[in-house]
Design a protein around this motif. Sequence first.
Motif, mmCIF file in Angstrom:
data_model
loop_
_atom_site.group_PDB
_atom_site.id
_atom_site.type_symbol
_atom_site.label_atom_id
_atom_site.label_comp_id
_atom_site.label_asym_id
_atom_site.label_seq_id
_atom_site.Cartn_x
_atom_site.Cartn_y
_atom_site.Cartn_z
ATOM 1 N N ILE A 1 17.602 1.423 -6.709
ATOM 2 C CA ILE A 1 16.250 1.653 -7.212
ATOM 3 C C ILE A 1 15.416 0.399 -6.972
ATOM 4 C CG2 ILE A 1 14.816 2.154 -9.226
ATOM 5 C CD1 ILE A 1 17.176 3.722 -10.382
ATOM 6 N N GLY A 2 14.224 0.603 -6.419
ATOM 7 C CA GLY A 2 13.269 -0.478 -6.212
ATOM 8 C C GLY A 2 11.937 -0.116 -6.820
ATOM 9 N N LEU A 3 11.321 -1.080 -7.506
ATOM 10 C CA LEU A 3 10.034 -0.850 -8.158
ATOM 11 C C LEU A 3 9.019 -1.908 -7.744
ATOM 12 C CD1 LEU A 3 11.293 -0.238 -11.800
ATOM 13 C CD2 LEU A 3 10.521 1.491 -10.199
ATOM 14 N N HIS A 4 7.800 -1.445 -7.508
ATOM 15 C CA HIS A 4 6.677 -2.346 -7.248
ATOM 16 C C HIS A 4 5.462 -1.773 -7.957
ATOM 17 C CE1 HIS A 4 4.104 -5.249 -5.425
ATOM 18 N NE2 HIS A 4 3.401 -4.345 -4.771
ATOM 19 N N ARG B 1 10.753 -5.983 5.423
ATOM 20 C CA ARG B 1 10.278 -5.524 6.726
ATOM 21 C C ARG B 1 8.810 -5.095 6.644
ATOM 22 N NH1 ARG B 1 10.714 -0.342 9.451
ATOM 23 N NH2 ARG B 1 11.713 0.381 7.573
ATOM 24 N N GLY B 2 8.013 -5.603 7.587
ATOM 25 C CA GLY B 2 6.599 -5.259 7.648
ATOM 26 C C GLY B 2 5.690 -6.184 6.861
ATOM 27 N N GLY C 1 -0.085 3.165 1.475
ATOM 28 C CA GLY C 1 -0.561 1.822 1.166
ATOM 29 C C GLY C 1 0.554 0.802 1.091
ATOM 30 N N GLN C 2 0.132 -0.454 0.978
ATOM 31 C CA GLN C 2 1.069 -1.575 0.913
ATOM 32 C C GLN C 2 2.015 -1.447 -0.271
ATOM 33 O OE1 GLN C 2 1.448 -4.335 2.827
ATOM 34 N NE2 GLN C 2 -0.263 -4.173 4.227
ATOM 35 N N ALA D 1 7.521 -0.950 -2.301
ATOM 36 C CA ALA D 1 8.537 -0.335 -3.169
ATOM 37 C C ALA D 1 9.719 0.164 -2.345
ATOM 38 C CB ALA D 1 7.922 0.809 -3.971
ATOM 39 N N SER D 2 9.442 0.768 -1.214
ATOM 40 C CA SER D 2 10.501 1.257 -0.340
ATOM 41 C C SER D 2 11.358 0.106 0.184
ATOM 42 C CB SER D 2 9.893 2.034 0.823
ATOM 43 O OG SER D 2 10.894 2.407 1.744
#
Length: 166
Positions: free
Chosen positions: A63-66, A124-125, A79-80, A85-86
């Motif tokens: 799980i990732g959160l932003h 990445r990115g 969007g950014q 988050a991904s």
Amino acid sequence: HDHEGIVRRAIGANGGAEVVFLGDGFMATFGTPAAGLSCAVAIQRALQQYGRDNPDRRIRVRIGLHHGVAVERDGTLYGQAVNAASRVMSEAFGGQILVTAAVRDSIKATGGFSFVDRGLYWLRGFPDRWRLYEAEWGRDETGGAIRPVQTPFIGRERERADLRRA
């Protein structure tokens, strides 16, 4: 199917909205970072219990959160913040919740969660490294923190960044 049910129940219980189901993953939005983290913790705890009840069918998710601004167009978010988050989720491993500084900073004042600094990551990115934090989401039967097994590289952020860059 069990994984989908657990995640969807947690999203609904924490006031979230499922944006997209990707077959083996979800994108969801929440009104506050704290609600998103509460959902993530609920998912990890429910999956841990599921694994105890079904030892031959354990499910471990990353799980990732932003926290940031996203734009909705035709029912999809762009969007950014979505990309970040991904990418944060991609750095996590099964059973782990990683969050950005934006999430940690907005939640830290409440005192309801604890975080461990996991260092700087190249996402990445994005041209700059991001500091990511692991949300500690519970206690095991012996009272210890429930966290994934640490690698020998913990605390060696510079070496890990060099490996990711290579």
